[in-house]
Each structure stands twice: as C-alpha cells, then as structure tokens.
Design a protein around this motif. Structure first.
Motif, PDB file in Angstrom:
ATOM      1  N   ARG A  51       0.859  -1.224  -0.065  1.00 39.69           N
ATOM      2  CA  ARG A  51       0.063  -0.080   0.182  1.00 39.69           C
ATOM      3  C   ARG A  51       0.892   1.139  -0.055  1.00 39.69           C
ATOM      4  N   VAL A  52       0.478   2.380  -0.699  1.00 37.32           N
ATOM      5  CA  VAL A  52       1.264   3.623  -0.731  1.00 37.32           C
ATOM      6  C   VAL A  52       0.494   4.418   0.395  1.00 37.32           C
ATOM      7  N   ASP A  53       1.259   5.087   0.960  1.00 35.95           N
ATOM      8  CA  ASP A  53       0.844   6.203   2.021  1.00 35.95           C
ATOM      9  C   ASP A  53       0.617   7.708   1.335  1.00 35.95           C
ATOM     10  N   HIS A  54      -0.486   7.824   1.353  1.00 37.75           N
ATOM     11  CA  HIS A  54      -0.881   9.254   0.598  1.00 37.75           C
ATOM     12  C   HIS A  54      -1.335  10.373   1.410  1.00 37.75           C
ATOM     13  N   SER A  55      -0.919   9.935   2.976  1.00 35.37           N
ATOM     14  CA  SER A  55      -1.477  11.022   4.076  1.00 35.37           C
ATOM     15  C   SER A  55      -0.708  12.388   3.946  1.00 35.37           C
ATOM     16  N   LEU A 103       2.721  -3.079  -7.472  1.00 36.66           N
ATOM     17  CA  LEU A 103       1.506  -2.919  -6.812  1.00 36.66           C
ATOM     18  C   LEU A 103       0.412  -3.459  -7.702  1.00 36.66           C
ATOM     19  N   ARG A 104      -0.856  -3.954  -7.015  1.00 34.67           N
ATOM     20  CA  ARG A 104      -1.941  -4.130  -7.860  1.00 34.67           C
ATOM     21  C   ARG A 104      -2.556  -3.032  -8.721  1.00 34.67           C
ATOM     22  N   ARG A 105      -3.259  -3.284  -9.705  1.00 34.67           N
ATOM     23  CA  ARG A 105      -3.729  -2.349 -10.585  1.00 34.67           C
ATOM     24  C   ARG A 105      -4.435  -1.114  -9.986  1.00 34.67           C
ATOM     25  N   ALA A 106      -5.435  -1.483  -9.000  1.00 34.67           N
ATOM     26  CA  ALA A 106      -6.125  -0.289  -8.240  1.00 34.67           C
ATOM     27  C   ALA A 106      -5.289   0.530  -7.599  1.00 34.67           C
ATOM     28  N   GLU A 107      -3.998   0.003  -6.834  1.00 37.41           N
ATOM     29  CA  GLU A 107      -3.196   0.862  -5.981  1.00 37.41           C
ATOM     30  C   GLU A 107      -2.518   1.771  -7.138  1.00 37.41           C
ATOM     31  N   GLN A 108      -1.952   1.050  -8.302  1.00 29.66           N
ATOM     32  CA  GLN A 108      -1.336   1.884  -9.350  1.00 29.66           C
ATOM     33  C   GLN A 108      -2.354   3.119  -9.877  1.00 29.66           C
ATOM     34  N   ASN A 114      -2.262  10.542  -8.042  1.00 27.37           N
ATOM     35  CA  ASN A 114      -1.791  11.500  -7.163  1.00 27.37           C
ATOM     36  C   ASN A 114      -0.422  12.027  -7.265  1.00 27.37           C
ATOM     37  N   LEU A 115       0.277  11.198  -7.967  1.00 28.65           N
ATOM     38  CA  LEU A 115       1.409  11.825  -8.444  1.00 28.65           C
ATOM     39  C   LEU A 115       1.695  13.094  -9.488  1.00 28.65           C
ATOM     40  N   TYR A 116       0.864  12.649 -10.221  1.00 23.58           N
ATOM     41  CA  TYR A 116       0.530  13.683 -11.327  1.00 23.58           C
ATOM     42  C   TYR A 116       0.071  15.026 -10.768  1.00 23.58           C
ATOM     43  N   ASN A 117      -0.861  14.893  -9.872  1.00 18.18           N
ATOM     44  CA  ASN A 117      -1.703  16.176  -9.535  1.00 18.18           C
ATOM     45  C   ASN A 117      -0.730  16.755  -8.566  1.00 18.18           C
ATOM     46  N   PRO A 191     -11.339  20.029 -14.562  1.00 16.69           N
ATOM     47  CA  PRO A 191     -11.970  19.451 -13.664  1.00 16.69           C
ATOM     48  C   PRO A 191     -11.233  19.771 -12.152  1.00 16.69           C
ATOM     49  N   ASN A 192     -12.195  19.603 -11.098  1.00 18.34           N
ATOM     50  CA  ASN A 192     -11.365  20.141  -9.720  1.00 18.34           C
ATOM     51  C   ASN A 192     -10.449  19.049  -9.393  1.00 18.34           C
ATOM     52  N   LEU A 193      -9.286  19.985  -8.617  1.00 20.63           N
ATOM     53  CA  LEU A 193      -8.410  18.901  -7.853  1.00 20.63           C
ATOM     54  C   LEU A 193      -9.065  18.332  -6.707  1.00 20.63           C
ATOM     55  N   ALA A 194      -9.145  17.053  -6.525  1.00 21.47           N
ATOM     56  CA  ALA A 194      -9.844  16.465  -5.458  1.00 21.47           C
ATOM     57  C   ALA A 194      -9.430  16.983  -4.305  1.00 21.47           C
ATOM     58  N   LEU A 195     -10.385  16.999  -3.010  1.00 20.12           N
ATOM     59  CA  LEU A 195     -10.019  17.347  -1.813  1.00 20.12           C
ATOM     60  C   LEU A 195      -9.370  16.512  -1.177  1.00 20.12           C
ATOM     61  N   VAL A 196      -9.352  15.463  -1.490  1.00 29.00           N
ATOM     62  CA  VAL A 196      -8.489  14.315  -0.716  1.00 29.00           C
ATOM     63  C   VAL A 196      -7.860  13.087  -1.660  1.00 29.00           C
ATOM     64  N   PRO A 197      -6.858  12.630  -1.527  1.00 25.71           N
ATOM     65  CA  PRO A 197      -6.079  11.850  -2.305  1.00 25.71           C
ATOM     66  C   PRO A 197      -7.092  10.558  -2.855  1.00 25.71           C
ATOM     67  N   TYR A 198      -6.517  10.205  -4.119  1.00 24.69           N
ATOM     68  CA  TYR A 198      -6.924   9.017  -4.442  1.00 24.69           C
ATOM     69  C   TYR A 198      -6.490   7.761  -3.619  1.00 24.69           C
ATOM     70  N   THR A 199      -7.434   6.942  -3.532  1.00 27.10           N
ATOM     71  CA  THR A 199      -6.810   5.672  -2.875  1.00 27.10           C
ATOM     72  C   THR A 199      -7.517   4.453  -3.708  1.00 27.10           C
ATOM     73  N   ALA A 200      -6.781   3.315  -3.603  1.00 22.80           N
ATOM     74  CA  ALA A 200      -7.309   1.929  -4.322  1.00 22.80           C
ATOM     75  C   ALA A 200      -8.926   1.608  -4.006  1.00 22.80           C
ATOM     76  N   GLY A 201      -9.302   2.018  -2.819  1.00 26.02           N
ATOM     77  CA  GLY A 201     -10.648   1.534  -2.638  1.00 26.02           C
ATOM     78  C   GLY A 201     -11.674   2.557  -2.848  1.00 26.02           C
TER      79      GLY A 201
END
Length: 299
Positions: A51-55, A103-108, A114-117, A191-201
């Motif tokens: 899992r990648v920590d996006h905190s 990583l699994r695809r959803a985590e990727q 998140n890296l792009y943004n 489109p809006n920069l999301a207020l929270v990071p993207y996560t796999a779930g």
C-alpha cells in the motif's frame, strides 16, 4: 478554448496572442496528445498487498485546497510556505521510491493520479507568480507550451513528464474517460483537483463523483441560446468520449442531472467548446515568488 488571463500591458498582450496562436492551431484541428501505451508500465501484481501512504498529500490538500463559491476547488498557492513545499517534495520523493510495478492495478491507479496532481501543484509553486500554467514554458521543443513535456520525476529509473503519466500510462492502460476528471491542470476550466487523495478503495467512486461534478458545472457543459457549449476537453480528447459529438453527448447524459439531460436530448448537437486557463488560485493576496524547495526527484 478559453483565453488565459494575463496582466502586464503590451508585453502581456503579446505573450497572450502568441500563446493563443500556438494553442488554437492544434485545437482547431482537434489535435491533442494521443494515448500511446508505454508497455513498460503494464507490469503489476494482482495479489500484491503493498500500500502507498498518501497521508502527506492529504495533509497538504486539507491545508491549502478549498471549494470555492462557484463550485471550483481553489488552491492557496500564495499561502504555501517553504516548510509546506518541502513536505510536498518529500511526498513526491517517497512516491518516486515506490516499486510501482509490484502494486496491484487499483493501487497503481491512485499512485499515478496522485503523483500527477502533486507534480502539477509543485511545478506551479516553483514558478510563481503566474496567472496561468501556460506561462510555465519549460517543455522542450520550439512549439511547446506549458510544463507538460518536461521530465519532472523519476520512477523505477524512468524519467517521467506529466504527458508521460497521462497519455502513456493512465489513458492507455485504464482506457477510462473518467481519468480526464481526475488529473488536474491547475486551471479554472479543468475538473476539480480532488479535496482528498485518490486511494485504491475509493478511486472508482471518486472518478464517478468527479465526472458528475464537472458535467453538471457550466465549465463542463452549458446550454446557450445558440446551442450546447462544452468544455474543450471533449474536443481535444473526443476519441476518449466516443469519437463523435454524439458520443460526447451520450457520455454527458450518463452523469448530468435530469433537467440538463432533457435539454441535451433535445439538442441537435454541440455548438461550441470553451476553456478557462486562468490559475485555480484561491482569493487573497497575489501569488508571489518564494524560495524553491529542494526538488523531490529528477527535474
């Protein structure tokens, strides 16, 4: 396509005119970067538990990104201090160290968005003050504009630009038009920069939420006395939305509210497209230069 707001008298007007000419030529022909797969990034591990920590990205967004009164998320670039910038670069550096192929695809998916943004925000911070991301002319090539072609990070030994992430990884691997609602170009028209990071779930739900938010906002689609006006995203990347105006309208109807859907169903087609390139800057004192934080990777 919207014209970027630019101050500065004759010099600013000359810049804006030159930029407009460069932009209108390809856009008028419907040109945009094509989705060309970089096969090296197909590698993934479907049973990975990594899992990648996006905190750190969550903390940065919570501190500086807010929803504006017109429904556009705005970032307080002018309030980002050296310590905050260093924290952002440290987060990017940690992403650069991730063995993404394991990583699994959803985590990727969450990783790349998140890296792009985060890279987009950092490149704007590193070039303040600007009125538009188009002014950050660091892409290689005589006719290039903006920062999208510049190698800004290094992952698994590969140097990457924003164009690489969007057009050689995200679009061709996932083949999901909702990707366009996830990657931010730091502009009022995007489109809006999301207020929270993207996560796999949460990624799938966030992509759908982002689609609905944009399509139901005037910068996504609006009805005028002349006809339907849509974001230039649907012009530049028409191939991702069915390849025709009818395909674009069909896509829009999936996400629009009932009242707007009825108007789209009555429309003959798409009348025009538009885009606002002004920076998604929150109100307050103008953005000003600040000491650059140490880079978080290859620049």
């Amino acid at each position: 396509m919207g014209r970027p707001n630019r101050k500065g008298g004759a010099r600013g007007s000359a810049w804006a005119a030159a930029a407009l000419l460069l932009l209108l030529a390809p856009a008028a022909a419907g040109a945009a970067p094509k989705a060309v797969l970089w096969k090296r990034w197909l590698a993934h591990d479907p049973v990975s538990v990594l899992r990648v920590d996006h905190s750190p990205w969550a903390a940065f967004l919570s501190k500086f990104l807010t929803k504006g009164p017109e429904g556009i998320n705005l970032l307080a670039y002018q309030a980002v201090g050296p310590g905050d910038a260093r924290a952002l670069s440290a987060y990017i550096a940690r992403l650069e160290a991730v063995p993404v192929s394991r990583l699994r695809r959803a985590e990727q998916l969450a990783f790349w968005i998140n890296l792009y943004n985060a890279l987009t925000v950092r490149v704007v911070l590193d070039h303040l003050p600007v009125d538009s991301i188009l002014e950050i002319g660091i892409s290689p090539g005589w006719f290039s504009i903006g920062p999208w072609g510049k190698k800004l990070a290094s992952v698994e030994g590969e140097r990457l630009s924003l164009d690489d992430i969007e057009h050689r990884i995200l679009r061709p691997i996932w083949r999901d038009p909702r990707i366009h609602y996830a990657v931010s170009c730091a502009s009022a028209g995007c489109p809006n920069l999301a207020l929270v990071p993207y996560t796999a779930g949460a990624a799938d739900a966030m992509l759908t939420e982002g689609s609905r938010a944009y399509v139901n906002h005037p910068r996504g689609v609006r009805i005028t006395p002349d006809g339907v006006v849509v974001s230039s995203i649907y012009h530049w990347y028409k191939a991702d939305f069915g390849g025709t105006d009818a395909g674009v309208l069909a896509h829009l109807k999936k996400y629009v509210a009932p009242g707007l859907r009825k108007k789209l169903e009555e429309a003959d087609g798409i009348y025009d497209h538009a885009y606002a390139w002004s920076l998604n800057l929150s109100p307050g004192r103008p953005a000003s230069p600040r000491p650059k934080a140490p880079p978080g990777g290859a620049n």
